[in-house]
Design a protein around this motif. Sequence first.
Motif, PDB file in Angstrom:
ATOM      1  N   PHE A   1      84.924  41.756  96.400  1.00 46.67           N
ATOM      2  CA  PHE A   1      85.295  42.324  95.292  1.00 46.67           C
ATOM      3  C   PHE A   1      84.108  43.604  94.896  1.00 46.67           C
ATOM      4  N   THR A   2      84.332  44.750  94.809  1.00 48.19           N
ATOM      5  CA  THR A   2      83.136  45.985  94.602  1.00 48.19           C
ATOM      6  C   THR A   2      83.609  46.487  93.295  1.00 48.19           C
ATOM      7  N   THR A   3      82.669  47.096  92.529  1.00 50.27           N
ATOM      8  CA  THR A   3      82.668  47.677  91.357  1.00 50.27           C
ATOM      9  C   THR A   3      81.494  48.452  91.041  1.00 50.27           C
ATOM     10  N   ARG A   4      81.640  49.333  90.241  1.00 54.16           N
ATOM     11  CA  ARG A   4      80.524  50.249  89.665  1.00 54.16           C
ATOM     12  C   ARG A   4      80.263  49.610  88.405  1.00 54.16           C
ATOM     13  N   ASP A   5      80.843  48.576  87.842  1.00 53.91           N
ATOM     14  CA  ASP A   5      80.598  48.312  86.395  1.00 53.91           C
ATOM     15  C   ASP A   5      80.280  46.789  86.342  1.00 53.91           C
TER      16      ASP A   5
ATOM     17  N   LYS B   1      78.514  31.574  98.872  1.00 47.58           N
ATOM     18  CA  LYS B   1      79.381  32.750  99.643  1.00 47.58           C
ATOM     19  C   LYS B   1      79.253  33.920  98.423  1.00 47.58           C
ATOM     20  N   LEU B   2      78.799  35.223  98.984  1.00 49.21           N
ATOM     21  CA  LEU B   2      78.866  36.216  97.995  1.00 49.21           C
ATOM     22  C   LEU B   2      80.428  36.774  98.166  1.00 49.21           C
ATOM     23  N   ILE B   3      81.064  36.736  96.808  1.00 46.49           N
ATOM     24  CA  ILE B   3      82.364  37.460  96.719  1.00 46.49           C
ATOM     25  C   ILE B   3      82.420  38.637  95.920  1.00 46.49           C
ATOM     26  N   ALA B   4      81.440  38.957  95.505  1.00 49.04           N
ATOM     27  CA  ALA B   4      81.500  40.352  94.957  1.00 49.04           C
ATOM     28  C   ALA B   4      80.209  41.020  94.687  1.00 49.04           C
ATOM     29  N   ALA B   5      80.217  42.337  94.607  1.00 51.10           N
ATOM     30  CA  ALA B   5      78.937  43.389  94.429  1.00 51.10           C
ATOM     31  C   ALA B   5      79.402  44.477  93.503  1.00 51.10           C
ATOM     32  N   CYS B   6      78.239  44.983  92.935  1.00 45.88           N
ATOM     33  CA  CYS B   6      78.290  46.001  91.963  1.00 45.88           C
ATOM     34  C   CYS B   6      77.187  47.024  92.379  1.00 45.88           C
TER      35      CYS B   6
END
Length: 111
Positions: free
Chosen positions: A58-62, A34-39
């Motif tokens: 969850f997404t973030t630029r860092d 399962k993919l739970i986060a991406a940056c």
Amino acid sequence: MQKSPNSNIQIALIGAGGMGQGDARMATSLPGVKLIAACDIYDGRLRRAKEIWGDSTFTTRDYREILNRKDIDSVIIATPDHWHATITKAALAAGKDVYCEKPMVQKLGEG
């Protein structure tokens, strides 16, 4: 923490462009992944990640925010080539399993 063979593997994508999305789609096609986060540094790619893998992603630029999360077992690194070594080494130091797009390094000394 050791996982049982029946545990789900929670992954994150670092670099959510075309190659990264393709790698993540392939990984999440496997049972128990399962993919739970991406940056990514581009907001449009982060919005697209939520469209593909759900609003709870969850997404973030860092990328360091991804590596600091204890609920992420593994990362896919699909950033531009010059970031591969830096992020891979940081991910390994954070105890993550890593899949990195090629090339891993541009100069032998970076490896």
